[in-house]
Design a protein around this motif. Structure first.
Motif, short mmCIF file in Angstrom:
data_model
loop_
_atom_site.label_atom_id
_atom_site.label_comp_id
_atom_site.label_asym_id
_atom_site.label_seq_id
_atom_site.Cartn_x
_atom_site.Cartn_y
_atom_site.Cartn_z
N THR A 59 -78.70 -5.28 -7.65
CA THR A 59 -79.97 -5.55 -8.33
C THR A 59 -80.80 -4.27 -8.46
O THR A 59 -80.59 -3.31 -7.72
CB THR A 59 -80.77 -6.60 -7.54
OG1 THR A 59 -80.99 -6.11 -6.21
CG2 THR A 59 -80.02 -7.92 -7.50
N PRO A 60 -81.75 -4.25 -9.40
CA PRO A 60 -82.55 -3.04 -9.62
C PRO A 60 -83.35 -2.59 -8.39
O PRO A 60 -83.69 -1.41 -8.28
CB PRO A 60 -83.50 -3.43 -10.76
CG PRO A 60 -82.82 -4.55 -11.46
CD PRO A 60 -82.08 -5.29 -10.39
N ASP A 61 -83.64 -3.53 -7.47
CA ASP A 61 -84.43 -3.19 -6.28
C ASP A 61 -83.55 -2.83 -5.09
O ASP A 61 -83.96 -2.96 -3.93
CB ASP A 61 -85.36 -4.34 -5.92
CG ASP A 61 -84.61 -5.65 -5.65
OD1 ASP A 61 -83.38 -5.68 -5.86
OD2 ASP A 61 -85.26 -6.62 -5.23
N ARG A 102 -78.13 -8.08 -18.42
CA ARG A 102 -78.23 -8.38 -16.99
C ARG A 102 -78.87 -7.22 -16.25
O ARG A 102 -78.47 -6.08 -16.40
CB ARG A 102 -76.82 -8.66 -16.44
CG ARG A 102 -76.78 -8.84 -14.92
CD ARG A 102 -75.38 -9.17 -14.43
NE ARG A 102 -74.39 -8.20 -14.88
CZ ARG A 102 -74.17 -7.03 -14.27
NH1 ARG A 102 -74.87 -6.67 -13.22
NH2 ARG A 102 -73.22 -6.22 -14.73
N ARG A 103 -79.87 -7.50 -15.43
CA ARG A 103 -80.58 -6.45 -14.70
C ARG A 103 -79.73 -5.95 -13.54
O ARG A 103 -79.14 -6.74 -12.80
CB ARG A 103 -81.92 -6.98 -14.19
CG ARG A 103 -82.87 -7.42 -15.30
CD ARG A 103 -84.10 -8.13 -14.77
NE ARG A 103 -84.95 -7.20 -14.02
CZ ARG A 103 -85.23 -7.30 -12.73
NH1 ARG A 103 -84.71 -8.30 -12.02
NH2 ARG A 103 -86.03 -6.43 -12.13
N CYS A 104 -79.65 -4.64 -13.39
CA CYS A 104 -78.90 -4.04 -12.30
C CYS A 104 -79.53 -2.69 -11.95
O CYS A 104 -80.45 -2.23 -12.62
CB CYS A 104 -77.42 -3.87 -12.66
SG CYS A 104 -77.11 -2.73 -14.03
N ASN A 114 -79.17 -1.86 -17.01
CA ASN A 114 -78.37 -2.99 -17.46
C ASN A 114 -77.02 -2.45 -17.93
O ASN A 114 -76.82 -1.23 -18.01
CB ASN A 114 -79.08 -3.77 -18.58
CG ASN A 114 -79.46 -2.89 -19.75
OD1 ASN A 114 -78.65 -2.08 -20.23
ND2 ASN A 114 -80.68 -3.03 -20.25
N PRO A 115 -76.06 -3.33 -18.22
CA PRO A 115 -74.75 -2.85 -18.67
C PRO A 115 -74.78 -2.00 -19.93
O PRO A 115 -73.92 -1.13 -20.11
CB PRO A 115 -73.96 -4.15 -18.89
CG PRO A 115 -74.55 -5.11 -17.89
CD PRO A 115 -76.02 -4.78 -17.93
#
Length: 250
Positions: A59-61, A102-104, A114-115
């Motif tokens: 996840t981004p966090d 999708r958030r990453c 994201n991708p």
């Protein structure tokens, strides 16, 4: 600019090219990356793929995903076959074909990604390493002007911005014009940081691939300062090697 599928295809093609070299070719030094052979380049993209996959699936966090990924990569045994290295790299690219929004975690921003962004990153960085290996082996560069422009755009928007943040140094404004035989392919700019006072600037121009090589601090020919302060250009070119350099895992 390239679309997502074109970036994924370019990334996979670069993996197959670098990891598909013969045993004799794997032993050839890569002058663009002092201390590397072609095998070291293959090892780099394979192990970096492990780190990328960890971040892409986080996840981004979760900034620790970057450290976890490189730790996993470092635990892999030395002397891994190029076929296995290619599989590691392709496994990361496999993560880029689902929900593109999708958030990453994205290492170049230190947070949100994201991708789509990861595919742009992969096509650009793996494309650069392909240029390195092609030069080492005396092979004609396969990158098209459109691919070079796309990679240079990524380099200006994300890669060099990240290097600037790491070093906490702003060289100034940069405009790069990519000029092919048929005319200008595109023009890219990096703005000085808002807090910079009376920042200097520079305009450079040259063929698409040499401009891309130059932006990454690689040897190149045919890129000229068209206007502004040449020292600004030299400072931008020095950022990648000053900010971050991998050694060899194998």
């Amino acid at each position: 600019m390239l679309d997502h599928s074109e970036r994924v295809a370019a990334a996979r093609s670069a993996i197959d090219y670098i990891c598909g070299r013969s045993d004799e070719e794997q032993a050839v030094p890569v002058p663009n990356c002092p201390g590397w052979t072609v095998y070291n380049a293959a090892s780099h993209i394979g192990r970096v793929g492990i780190a990328w996959e960890e971040m892409i699936t986080s996840t981004p966090d979760d900034p620790e995903s970057r450290a976890r990924g490189y730790e996993r990569a470092g635990r892999k045994p030395v002397g891994t076959s190029t076929a296995e290295l290619a599989a590691w790299a392709h496994s990361a690219i496999d993560q880029l074909t689902d929900d593109l929004d999708r958030r990453c975690y994205f290492s170049m921003t230190g947070g949100e990604g994201n991708p789509r962004l990861w595919a742009w990153h992969a096509a650009s960085e793996l494309g650069m390493h392909r240029l390195d290996v092609e030069a080492a082996l005396g092979h004609e560069h396969s990158m098209t002007p459109a691919q070079a422009l796309d990679a240079a755009d990524y380099t200006c928007q994300f890669f060099l911005q990240a290097m600037r943040r790491v070093l906490e140094r702003d060289p100034g404004g940069l405009t790069a014009r990519l000029i092919d035989a048929g005319g200008e392919v595109g023009s890219l700019s990096i703005e000085p940081l808002p807090e910079s006072e009376s920042p200097p600037s520079v305009d450079i121009e040259g063929p698409p691939i040499p401009v891309l090589l130059a932006l990454w601090g690689r040897p190149h020919v045919g890129v000229e300062v068209a206007d502004g302060d040449p020292q600004v250009w030299q400072q931008w070119r020095s950022l990648p090697s000053e900010a971050f350099q991998f050694g060899t895992w194998d």
